[in-house]
Design a protein around this motif. Sequence first.
Motif, PDB file in Angstrom:
ATOM      1  N   THR A  58       1.587  10.173   7.853  1.00 56.84           N
ATOM      2  CA  THR A  58       1.945   9.652   6.476  1.00 56.84           C
ATOM      3  C   THR A  58       2.573   8.153   6.629  1.00 56.84           C
ATOM      4  O   THR A  58       3.672   7.973   7.459  1.00 56.84           O
ATOM      5  CB  THR A  58       2.837  10.404   5.538  1.00 56.84           C
ATOM      6  N   HIS A  59       2.075   7.048   6.083  1.00 57.14           N
ATOM      7  CA  HIS A  59       2.447   5.849   6.575  1.00 57.14           C
ATOM      8  C   HIS A  59       2.353   4.961   5.098  1.00 57.14           C
ATOM      9  O   HIS A  59       1.406   5.216   4.287  1.00 57.14           O
ATOM     10  CB  HIS A  59       1.831   4.996   7.585  1.00 57.14           C
ATOM     11  N   ALA A  60       2.892   3.772   5.116  1.00 60.90           N
ATOM     12  CA  ALA A  60       3.100   2.865   3.822  1.00 60.90           C
ATOM     13  C   ALA A  60       2.875   1.240   4.592  1.00 60.90           C
ATOM     14  O   ALA A  60       3.572   1.204   5.736  1.00 60.90           O
ATOM     15  CB  ALA A  60       4.137   2.915   2.950  1.00 60.90           C
ATOM     16  N   VAL A  61       2.520   0.439   3.777  1.00 64.60           N
ATOM     17  CA  VAL A  61       2.615  -0.830   4.274  1.00 64.60           C
ATOM     18  C   VAL A  61       3.077  -1.877   3.283  1.00 64.60           C
ATOM     19  O   VAL A  61       2.777  -1.639   1.960  1.00 64.60           O
ATOM     20  CB  VAL A  61       1.351  -1.606   4.826  1.00 64.60           C
ATOM     21  N   LYS A  62       3.922  -2.564   3.172  1.00 61.51           N
ATOM     22  CA  LYS A  62       4.266  -3.804   2.197  1.00 61.51           C
ATOM     23  C   LYS A  62       4.667  -5.137   3.025  1.00 61.51           C
ATOM     24  O   LYS A  62       4.713  -5.296   4.189  1.00 61.51           O
ATOM     25  CB  LYS A  62       5.736  -3.365   1.470  1.00 61.51           C
ATOM     26  N   SER A  63       4.797  -6.007   2.167  1.00 62.52           N
ATOM     27  CA  SER A  63       4.842  -7.564   2.710  1.00 62.52           C
ATOM     28  C   SER A  63       5.727  -8.402   1.446  1.00 62.52           C
ATOM     29  O   SER A  63       5.488  -8.473   0.755  1.00 62.52           O
ATOM     30  CB  SER A  63       3.506  -8.136   2.778  1.00 62.52           C
ATOM     31  N   ALA A  64       6.991  -8.791   2.234  1.00 57.71           N
ATOM     32  CA  ALA A  64       7.909  -9.467   1.237  1.00 57.71           C
ATOM     33  C   ALA A  64       7.295 -10.972   1.308  1.00 57.71           C
ATOM     34  O   ALA A  64       7.260 -11.284  -0.096  1.00 57.71           O
ATOM     35  CB  ALA A  64       9.206  -9.801   2.010  1.00 57.71           C
ATOM     36  N   GLN A  65       6.695 -11.567   2.082  1.00 58.26           N
ATOM     37  CA  GLN A  65       6.102 -13.047   2.063  1.00 58.26           C
ATOM     38  C   GLN A  65       4.596 -12.968   1.938  1.00 58.26           C
ATOM     39  O   GLN A  65       4.101 -13.993   1.682  1.00 58.26           O
ATOM     40  CB  GLN A  65       6.761 -13.825   3.145  1.00 58.26           C
ATOM     41  N   GLY A  66       3.941 -11.915   2.190  1.00 56.51           N
ATOM     42  CA  GLY A  66       2.562 -12.078   2.343  1.00 56.51           C
ATOM     43  C   GLY A  66       1.849 -11.800   3.662  1.00 56.51           C
ATOM     44  O   GLY A  66       2.732 -12.262   4.704  1.00 56.51           O
ATOM     45  N   LEU A 118       0.743  -1.173   0.097  1.00 62.03           N
ATOM     46  CA  LEU A 118       0.000   0.025  -0.072  1.00 62.03           C
ATOM     47  C   LEU A 118       0.977   1.229   0.074  1.00 62.03           C
ATOM     48  O   LEU A 118       1.809   1.529   0.949  1.00 62.03           O
ATOM     49  CB  LEU A 118      -0.921  -0.152   1.226  1.00 62.03           C
ATOM     50  N   LYS A 119       0.753   1.965  -0.964  1.00 59.22           N
ATOM     51  CA  LYS A 119       1.816   3.161  -1.200  1.00 59.22           C
ATOM     52  C   LYS A 119       1.443   4.018  -0.032  1.00 59.22           C
ATOM     53  O   LYS A 119       0.376   4.031   0.583  1.00 59.22           O
ATOM     54  CB  LYS A 119       1.567   3.737  -2.613  1.00 59.22           C
ATOM     55  N   GLU A 120       2.470   5.233   0.021  1.00 60.60           N
ATOM     56  CA  GLU A 120       2.259   6.148   1.234  1.00 60.60           C
ATOM     57  C   GLU A 120       0.654   6.798   1.089  1.00 60.60           C
ATOM     58  O   GLU A 120       0.281   7.133   0.138  1.00 60.60           O
ATOM     59  CB  GLU A 120       3.393   7.213   1.104  1.00 60.60           C
ATOM     60  N   HIS A 121       0.167   6.968   2.143  1.00 64.36           N
ATOM     61  CA  HIS A 121      -0.923   7.567   2.283  1.00 64.36           C
ATOM     62  C   HIS A 121      -1.319   8.079   3.857  1.00 64.36           C
ATOM     63  O   HIS A 121      -0.361   7.825   4.551  1.00 64.36           O
ATOM     64  CB  HIS A 121      -2.203   6.727   1.978  1.00 64.36           C
ATOM     65  N   ARG A 122      -2.272   8.559   4.280  1.00 58.74           N
ATOM     66  CA  ARG A 122      -2.903   9.042   5.594  1.00 58.74           C
ATOM     67  C   ARG A 122      -4.070   8.852   5.845  1.00 58.74           C
ATOM     68  O   ARG A 122      -4.782   8.716   5.034  1.00 58.74           O
ATOM     69  CB  ARG A 122      -2.071  10.443   5.772  1.00 58.74           C
ATOM     70  N   ALA A 123      -4.414   8.653   7.173  1.00 57.45           N
ATOM     71  CA  ALA A 123      -5.692   8.837   7.698  1.00 57.45           C
ATOM     72  C   ALA A 123      -5.877   9.971   8.673  1.00 57.45           C
ATOM     73  O   ALA A 123      -5.134  10.303   9.515  1.00 57.45           O
ATOM     74  CB  ALA A 123      -6.104   7.504   8.300  1.00 57.45           C
ATOM     75  N   ASP A 124      -7.229  10.681   8.461  1.00 58.44           N
ATOM     76  CA  ASP A 124      -7.472  11.955   9.159  1.00 58.44           C
ATOM     77  C   ASP A 124      -7.495  11.326  10.805  1.00 58.44           C
ATOM     78  O   ASP A 124      -7.371  12.218  11.752  1.00 58.44           O
ATOM     79  CB  ASP A 124      -8.649  12.495   8.855  1.00 58.44           C
ATOM     80  N   GLY A 125      -7.981  10.176  11.071  1.00 57.50           N
ATOM     81  CA  GLY A 125      -8.227   9.831  12.490  1.00 57.50           C
ATOM     82  C   GLY A 125      -7.054   8.868  12.704  1.00 57.50           C
ATOM     83  O   GLY A 125      -6.230   8.313  12.011  1.00 57.50           O
ATOM     84  N   PRO A 126      -7.187   8.296  13.850  1.00 58.24           N
ATOM     85  CA  PRO A 126      -6.174   7.228  14.581  1.00 58.24           C
ATOM     86  C   PRO A 126      -6.510   5.990  13.916  1.00 58.24           C
ATOM     87  O   PRO A 126      -7.487   5.759  13.484  1.00 58.24           O
ATOM     88  CB  PRO A 126      -6.295   7.203  15.977  1.00 58.24           C
ATOM     89  N   ILE A 127      -5.308   5.127  13.540  1.00 56.38           N
ATOM     90  CA  ILE A 127      -5.734   3.870  13.290  1.00 56.38           C
ATOM     91  C   ILE A 127      -4.907   2.735  14.210  1.00 56.38           C
ATOM     92  O   ILE A 127      -3.920   3.004  14.954  1.00 56.38           O
ATOM     93  CB  ILE A 127      -5.029   3.404  11.688  1.00 56.38           C
ATOM     94  N   THR A 128      -5.542   1.490  14.002  1.00 55.96           N
ATOM     95  CA  THR A 128      -4.644   0.410  14.245  1.00 55.96           C
ATOM     96  C   THR A 128      -4.384  -0.760  13.137  1.00 55.96           C
ATOM     97  O   THR A 128      -5.252  -0.804  12.478  1.00 55.96           O
ATOM     98  CB  THR A 128      -5.422  -0.656  15.532  1.00 55.96           C
ATOM     99  N   VAL A 129      -3.469  -1.356  13.392  1.00 54.86           N
ATOM    100  CA  VAL A 129      -3.387  -2.521  12.346  1.00 54.86           C
ATOM    101  C   VAL A 129      -2.732  -3.667  13.104  1.00 54.86           C
ATOM    102  O   VAL A 129      -1.879  -3.620  14.122  1.00 54.86           O
ATOM    103  CB  VAL A 129      -1.822  -2.180  11.275  1.00 54.86           C
TER     104      VAL A 129
END
Length: 131
Positions: free
Chosen positions: A100-108, A58-69
């Motif tokens: 601003t944040h991004a997410v990636k996964s090498a193995q899924g 997921l390319k760099e983006h941001r959320a207006d509110g707090p998030i949890t992953v």
Amino acid sequence: MPPVNHPVSGTALVFTLAEELQTVRAALARAGARTARTLVKEGALRATLVGLAPGGELKEHRADGPITVHVLEGEVTFTAEGIDRALAAGSLLSLAPGITHAVKSAQGGIFLLTVAAALPPVLTQITPDRT
């Protein structure tokens, strides 16, 4: 991604995550790099299962509110404020609004993303003192 064919709002929603994970895995096998399945969309609250295939991101983006992953399967790398954080299954990350944040996964990996939309400021009406 399969269409949303279940209620996403209401007074009480119950999901079996094992079943939802199966649905995401199947959609990911068809979709390629990533897929998402909204579980809850109620007022300011969003809960979405996100699946990333090996090499997905997921390319760099941001959320207006707090998030949890909350990583449920595999491993993802979460990047925020120039810091990479490797998150394995069972990890929970919380992020303040507007970062601003991004997410990636090498193995899924598959994670539950929860977003609380920013609430508008509460305006208080000042009543003049009538003493």
